[in-house]
Design an enzyme around this catalytic site. Structure first.
Site, short mmCIF file in Angstrom:
data_model
loop_
_atom_site.label_atom_id
_atom_site.label_comp_id
_atom_site.label_asym_id
_atom_site.label_seq_id
_atom_site.Cartn_x
_atom_site.Cartn_y
_atom_site.Cartn_z
N THR A 299 59.39 22.30 -10.53
CA THR A 299 59.30 21.43 -11.70
C THR A 299 60.65 21.28 -12.37
OG1 THR A 299 58.92 23.14 -13.38
CG2 THR A 299 57.00 22.40 -12.12
N ASP A 300 60.78 20.22 -13.15
CA ASP A 300 61.94 20.14 -14.04
C ASP A 300 61.81 21.23 -15.09
OD1 ASP A 300 64.31 19.21 -15.12
OD2 ASP A 300 63.73 17.10 -14.94
#
Length: 576
Positions: A299-300
């Site tokens: 994920t970011d």
């Protein structure tokens, strides 16, 4: 280290080693692999960045993936990396640490997106590489980056950014390859293969985490989803598939890792309106099932604790469950492995689900050779990073990326400039001009003026927050600044050079400057070389230059080349 278990035997197949190690891991060991947190190079006991735990505390929680920001010397990074590996080997299983980095070979200095080059070789931004348009140069740049990363122990690149810059106001365009899908795809593949040393990851590779799947760029009003007001990605032109094209090519090129963006898609049939990091339709349905991708999805940074768009009503634990159910393998910018352990122990998440991601994460460490040779030669790091030859290549690329938009037909401002002129200069250091001309204090004394400017933006934040680093909002120069520039252009023939991290509104300046040049990250030396003919401008615009903010506001954010009557078109560029 003598092999005591099959996973320590370098002669065995990677999958066999993975399965052996997985069988020996406690739940806590597995959970720690699923988190990648920011870490400061230096004292393990120092407080963590942005309120996080110290490196010591993160290691004690079982984390083995760390993202570094601010870089001291190459030697210090390498020494810190080796000390981290020493700490990892104290664990009975000895799982090595993987160090990652955002881009750090250009001019951007934003702790949320990219870092100033520091000891590393400095090239133009990716927009500048796109302006040059050479796959060979991008490959060479990626290979140089790989060599410098390997020297200090960075084994995962949180780049390239292969989003399409279709919304002119978006603050993250400088790290893209521009507005055109075909150019972005071509250069993105060259970048990935250069960093990974081919299509298969091995001990000489830097694992690439391409971003931001399935394409950042179509941002509502051009705002960025680091912030709640920019959380929506919209597709009024129906161009979702176009934004996907560079990522499909990245998968085919063997990219090791993929990062979904913060944004939440709005108005797409059959797609849940939640952030991409929580979006099962996108990660499992599209990336895993349709595109057949079996690499790591990370994920970011901070989607569980800060940027949880579309799932604001869920608890931290519920967000973690939803993201794992969507198909992610690792949480960037998070560190609460203890919560994941609790979720498994109370049967909310199965340990088998963790094993699926742990296999991918271990496989990458084995493929990179970290289990067999985790250390770097700190004594040689500074001899490899930022060599004179590499810096010369970077300077040449900075110069070549300059894009000449207009050139005076004649007179003192026609490029290249003659030597010996009296020059009024703004934004250029006197030592860069050197003996090429005589600097004077006012336009009235000058034969020619040189103005080195930066694209305009609206200041956000209070100067101390992450928001303050994002150059967002209007692309138009303030009226007072245009009047000031025009007073100079009326007094003396003027060359204007503008740094473009976004496509600024240049119509007024183009109408008054004798010659107009743009750059995409360039030292004063590189700019002066171009202006005086020691180097040629070779750039072609990687995006359209809009004619007005009204044209920008009327355009569709997912559609390339959609502003009416642009002042300069994609691909425009003169030379001499």
């Amino acid at each position: 280290m003598t092999a005591q278990h099959p996973y320590q035997d370098a002669t065995l197949a990677v999958d066999q080693r993975v399965e052996d190690l997985l069988s020996r891991m406690a739940l806590e060991d597995k959970a720690g692999l699923l988190f990648q947190q920011l870490a400061s190079v230096g004292d393990f006991e120092a407080p963590g960045l942005f309120g996080s735990s110290s490196v010591r505390e993160l290691l004690d929680q079982g984390l083995t993936h760390f993202n570094i920001l601010f870089a001291p010397s190459a030697r210090e990074i390498a020494q810190w990396h080796n000390a981290m590996q020493d700490e990892a080997r104290k664990h009975p299983l000895g799982i090595p640490v993987t160090i990652s980095s955002d881009p750090r070979h250009s001019f951007t200095d934003n702790p949320a997106t990219a870092l100033l080059a520091g000891p590393f070789t400095q090239f133009p931004e990716s927009l500048g590489l796109a302006a040059i348009g050479s796959e060979e140069l991008v490959t060479r740049f990626a290979e140089l980056t790989r060599r410098e990363y390997l020297a200090v122990g960075i084994r995962t690149a949180l780049h390239p950014q292969i989003d399409l810059a279709t919304e002119p106001r978006w603050a993250r365009q400088s790290a893209t390859f521009g507005e055109d899908a075909a150019l972005t795809t071509r250069l993105g593949v060259a970048y990935i293969k250069g960093l990974q040393a081919g299509t298969e990851i091995g001990p000489e590779s830097v694992s690439v985490m391409a971003k931001h799947f399935p394409g950042g760029g179509p941002q509502l009003n051009g705002e960025d989803p680091h912030f709640a007001y920019g959380r929506e990605q919209i597709y009024p032109g129906g161009q979702f598939d176009l934004h996907l094209e560079p990522f499909k090519a990245a998968v085919e090129a063997g990219v090791g890792q993929m990062m979904p963006y913060y944004g939440m898609p709005v108005g797409l049939d059959g797609i849940e309106e939640v952030g991409f990091g929580f979006n099962k339709d996108i990660i499992t349905g599209l990336l895993r099932d349709k595109l057949g991708y079996d690499g790591i999805v990370c994920t970011d940074w901070g989607i569980l604790s800060r940027t949880f768009w579309g799932v604001e009503d869920l608890t931290y634990e519920q967000r973690m469950v939803k993201s794992l159910d969507a198909g992610v393998d690792q949480f960037g910018g998070e560190y609460r492995a203890d919560i994941l352990v609790s979720l498994v122990k109370n049967d909310t998440i199965s340990e088998q689900r963790l094993d699926t991601s742990v296999r991918r994460l271990l496989r990458e460490k084995f493929r990179l050779g970290l289990f067999d040779n985790p250390y770097v030669d700190a004594g040689r790091a500074e001899a490899i990073v930022g060599t004179a030859g590499a810096k010369a290549e970077g300077l040449a690329a900075q110069a070549a990326a300059h894009t000449l938009l207009t050139n005076a037909e004649d007179g003192p401002a026609r490029l290249p400039l003659a030597r010996g002129l009296k020059i009024y200069a703004e934004g250029l250091a006197a030592e860069a001009v050197g003996a090429r001309g005589e600097l004077v204090a006012t336009p009235a004394e000058a034969d020619v003026a040189i103005l080195k400017l930066q694209a305009p933006f609206e200041q956000r934040g209070d100067g101390t927050t992450i928001e303050s680093f994002f150059r967002a909002g209007s692309l138009a120069f303030p009226h007072d600044e245009i009047e000031r520039i025009q007073r100079i252009t009326e007094a003396v023939p003027t060359v204007v050079d503008v740094y473009l991290d976004r496509p600024a509104i240049l119509a007024d300046i183009a109408g008054s400057a004798a010659s107009l040049v743009v750059n995409f990250g360039a030292s004063d030396e590189a700019t002066v070389q171009v202006l005086f003919g020691a180097a040629r401008p070779q750039g072609r615009l990687p995006f359209d230059i809009p004619s007005s903010m009204a044209a920008v506001e009327a355009s569709r954010p997912d559609v390339p080349f959609d502003t009416a009557d642009p002042t300069f078109r994609f691909g425009h560029g003169l030379t001499y």
